[in-house]
Each structure stands twice: as structure tokens, then as C-alpha cells.
Write a protein that holds these residues in place. Structure first.
Motif, PDB file in Angstrom:
ATOM      1  N   GLY A 142       0.798  -1.220   0.000  1.00 22.06           N
ATOM      2  CA  GLY A 142       0.000   0.000   0.000  1.00 22.06           C
ATOM      3  C   GLY A 142       0.826   1.264   0.000  1.00 22.06           C
ATOM      4  N   LEU A 143       2.152   1.138   0.279  1.00 18.61           N
ATOM      5  CA  LEU A 143       3.009   2.319   0.180  1.00 18.61           C
ATOM      6  C   LEU A 143       2.949   2.865  -1.235  1.00 18.61           C
ATOM      7  CD1 LEU A 143       6.289   1.427   2.122  1.00 18.61           C
ATOM      8  CD2 LEU A 143       4.538   3.077   2.771  1.00 18.61           C
ATOM      9  N   ARG A 144       2.824   4.174  -1.350  1.00 15.58           N
ATOM     10  CA  ARG A 144       2.708   4.796  -2.670  1.00 15.58           C
ATOM     11  C   ARG A 144       3.903   5.681  -2.953  1.00 15.58           C
ATOM     12  NH1 ARG A 144      -1.132   2.460  -5.937  1.00 15.58           N
ATOM     13  NH2 ARG A 144      -2.827   1.714  -4.616  1.00 15.58           N
ATOM     14  N   TYR A 145       4.249   5.753  -4.229  1.00 12.78           N
ATOM     15  CA  TYR A 145       5.287   6.683  -4.643  1.00 12.78           C
ATOM     16  C   TYR A 145       4.639   8.025  -4.965  1.00 12.78           C
ATOM     17  CZ  TYR A 145       9.008   8.813  -7.325  1.00 12.78           C
ATOM     18  OH  TYR A 145       9.963   9.667  -7.778  1.00 12.78           O
ATOM     19  N   ASP A 146       5.189   9.094  -4.424  1.00 15.47           N
ATOM     20  CA  ASP A 146       4.642  10.429  -4.629  1.00 15.47           C
ATOM     21  C   ASP A 146       4.964  10.889  -6.048  1.00 15.47           C
ATOM     22  OD1 ASP A 146       3.799  13.030  -4.588  1.00 15.47           O
ATOM     23  OD2 ASP A 146       4.751  13.545  -2.688  1.00 15.47           O
ATOM     24  N   MET A 147       3.953  10.942  -6.896  1.00 19.01           N
ATOM     25  CA  MET A 147       4.162  11.280  -8.297  1.00 19.01           C
ATOM     26  C   MET A 147       4.611  12.724  -8.520  1.00 19.01           C
ATOM     27  SD  MET A 147       3.976   8.732 -10.106  1.00 19.01           S
ATOM     28  CE  MET A 147       3.455   7.044  -9.999  1.00 19.01           C
ATOM     29  N   ARG A 148       4.585  13.532  -7.482  1.00 20.14           N
ATOM     30  CA  ARG A 148       5.025  14.915  -7.635  1.00 20.14           C
ATOM     31  C   ARG A 148       6.546  15.039  -7.644  1.00 20.14           C
ATOM     32  NH1 ARG A 148       1.560  17.235  -2.773  1.00 20.14           N
ATOM     33  NH2 ARG A 148       2.347  15.252  -1.992  1.00 20.14           N
ATOM     34  N   HIS A 149       7.230  13.944  -7.346  1.00 22.74           N
ATOM     35  CA  HIS A 149       8.684  13.975  -7.364  1.00 22.74           C
ATOM     36  C   HIS A 149       9.159  13.810  -8.809  1.00 22.74           C
ATOM     37  CE1 HIS A 149       8.690  12.594  -2.890  1.00 22.74           C
ATOM     38  NE2 HIS A 149       8.484  13.882  -3.026  1.00 22.74           N
ATOM     39  N   ILE A 150       8.988  14.862  -9.560  1.00 23.72           N
ATOM     40  CA  ILE A 150       9.215  14.829 -10.996  1.00 23.72           C
ATOM     41  C   ILE A 150      10.661  14.483 -11.336  1.00 23.72           C
ATOM     42  CG2 ILE A 150       9.096  16.153 -13.139  1.00 23.72           C
ATOM     43  CD1 ILE A 150       6.393  15.427 -11.841  1.00 23.72           C
ATOM     44  N   PHE A 151      11.618  14.994 -10.563  1.00 27.28           N
ATOM     45  CA  PHE A 151      13.017  14.731 -10.868  1.00 27.28           C
ATOM     46  C   PHE A 151      13.354  13.249 -10.702  1.00 27.28           C
ATOM     47  CE2 PHE A 151      13.384  19.321 -10.098  1.00 27.28           C
ATOM     48  CZ  PHE A 151      14.092  19.677 -11.234  1.00 27.28           C
TER      49      PHE A 151
END
Length: 276
Positions: A142-151
Motif C-alpha cells: 500500500g506504500l505509494r510513490y509520490d508522483m510529484r517527485h518529478i526529478f
């Protein structure tokens, strides 16, 4: 205090991140396993806590293979029967992995039926320690990767960056956010570090040069620096080949006869099926 502008920017970055994730997970054309996979034998040999390496065929997989100079682009942990069977009667999920755009999820083993794979098994673990590895992975589903980390995402759009070989691995840990949720092997490294099991530790010798007895001090590397290939080259993980693990006798191979040909090309022979 969060402003409307901040919220709008976050939404925009999140949409951009999801778009980039979909692009990176597109399949590459023309992928064929180098060796036919013996899926049934693979299922029989795997043990809970084993690391399954996969030669992926997505765009992000190609970038990871280049940056790590390895054929392995993905890793998952076999958890056996730790997870329940689906209510719809589908296949029980037996692998826990981290996927870009999905986070930490459970998938059935058949997902990699047609891929080149390799089993890496930590040596010397008892049943309780294997159970701890499995529990670590299952608890983080259920851990999600934060898609706002564009770099963190942008680096994978350049599968052949013009940087020296010694710097390529560092690119896996480059970015503005937490890279550990984008790379499957980072979470797996944390699982083994939780029981203080070595993968590729830094080793320092304590004692004067020439002493008969010297102590070696193992220093745990940061989990963000681990890549799938590290489980393959680690001196503490055994590479388990299913065909050999269940007993192999080359005398029992039935070889095919070379096909007739006109002499204008090389002969080919049928090869026995073997699990990679």
C-alpha cells in the motif's frame, strides 16, 4: 497554511507525474526470453524470503539495466502463502514488489511466467528470519510513490546519459524526493537490513597490518543505493537455478537430430528446455 495556488500546483504536478509514469511503463517491442522458462519448476523451488530478479521489458527497465550495467531490472520477494487467496477465486498473490505508479503491491507468480528470472536466496536464514522478511514486505503493501517527485521520474527518460560508468548508479538515487519507492530493490534491501543481513556492505578491517587476527566491521549501505543486480553479485546470496536444484542428469536429455538443409546456411539443433 496551504494556499489555493499550492493546491493547484500539487494537482498539476501529480497529473504530470502519472502521465510520466505511464510513459515509463510502456512495454518495449521485440522482447523474447533468452532461455525458455520452466515455470512449474520455478514454483516448486522458491522459498519464502527468496528474491526473484526479473529481466523487465518496460522503458524504465531499459534505463535501470543501463544504469546498473546488468540484465536484471526488477526484483520482488516471494512470500509463499502469507497472503490470502482472492475472493474471486483467482490466483493467490505470492510476490510482493514495488512498481512505479502503483507502489508496493502483491502479484501472482504467473506475472513473470514468460520472463527471464533468477532466484537469489540469502544463505543461513532460519524459518523465523524468513518469516520476518516476508512480514516486512507484507506490512508495507500500500506504500505509494509520490508522483510529484518529478526529478525522480525524469532521470528514467534518459536511458543512456553521457556520464561515466562509476556515476551511473548514483543516478538511481538522484532526485528531489525519496527515490526508494521508485526502485523495487530499495525496499527489499530495507527488509534484509531489518534483520541485519548483509547484501553488499562496506567492510572495514580493525587491527594493525600483519596481525594474525583482525576483526571485520560491516557497515550497512544506504538502501537507496541498492539495485536488483546487487542480490545477484552479493557473496551472501546463493543463486538458485531450479533445474539444478531439483536434480539434473545430462544423460537423460533427449537431443533432437539436426534438420536436413541445403548446405547454404548453418545447421541448427533442437536444444533441451532449461530454466534460467
Amino acid at each position: 497554511m496551504t494556499t489555493r495556488q499550492d493546491t493547484a500546483l500539487d494537482r498539476s504536478l501529480d497529473r504530470l507525474g502519472h502521465w510520466m509514469s505511464k510513459r515509463l511503463r510502456r512495454k518495449s517491442s521485440g522482447y523474447n526470453p533468452y532461455t525458455p522458462s520452466d515455470f512449474d519448476t520455478l514454483c516448486r523451488v522458491l522459498k519464502p524470503g527468496d528474491v526473484l530478479l526479473v529481466e523487465g521489458n518496460e522503458r524504465i527497465a531499459n534505463a535501470i539495466k543501463y544504469l546498473t550495467q546488468s540484465t536484471w531490472s526488477h526484483a520482488a520477494v516471494f512470500v509463499g502463502n502469507a497472503l490470502p487467496e482472492p475472493a474471486d477465486g483467482g490466483e493467490r498473490p505470492r510476490l510482493v514488489e514495488v512498481n512505479l505508479g502503483e507502489g508496493c503491491v502483491a502479484v501472482p507468480l504467473s506475472k513473470y511466467r514468460c520472463y527471464n528470472t533468477r532466484i537469489c536466496r540469502a544463505a543461513g536464514l532460519n524459518d523465523d528470519e524468513r518469516a520476518q522478511i516476508v512480514r516486512f514486505m507484507v506490512d508495507r503493501m500500500g506504500l505509494r510513490y509520490d508522483m510529484r517527485h518529478i526529478f525522480d521520474l525524469l532521470r528514467y527518460f534518459f536511458p543512456t546519459p553521457p556520464v561515466p560508468v562509476r556515476w551511473r548508479r548514483r543516478m538511481l538515487a538522484f532526485g528531489s524526493g525519496d527515490p526508494t519507492r521508485a526502485i523495487c530493490s530499495s525496499l527489499i534491501a530495507q527488509a534484509f537490513q531489518s534483520i541485519r543481513y548483509p547484501i553488499l556492505p562496506k567492510i572495514f578491517e580493525v587491527g594493525r597490518e600483519g596481525e594474525y587476527s583482525r576483526r571485520e566491521i560491516f557497515l550497512i549501505r544506504h538502501h537507496s543505493l541498492f539495485a536488483p543486480r546487487d542480490f545477484d553479485i552479493s557473496p551472501f546470496f546463493e543463486v538458485v537455478k531450479p533445474t539444478l536444484a531439483l536434480g539434473f542428469d545430462f544423460r537423460e536429455i533427449e537431443w533432437g537430430s539436426p534438420p536436413e538443409h541445403s548446405g547454404d546456411g548453418p545447421q541448427s539443433v533442437e536444444r533441451p528446455t532449461a530454466s534460467h
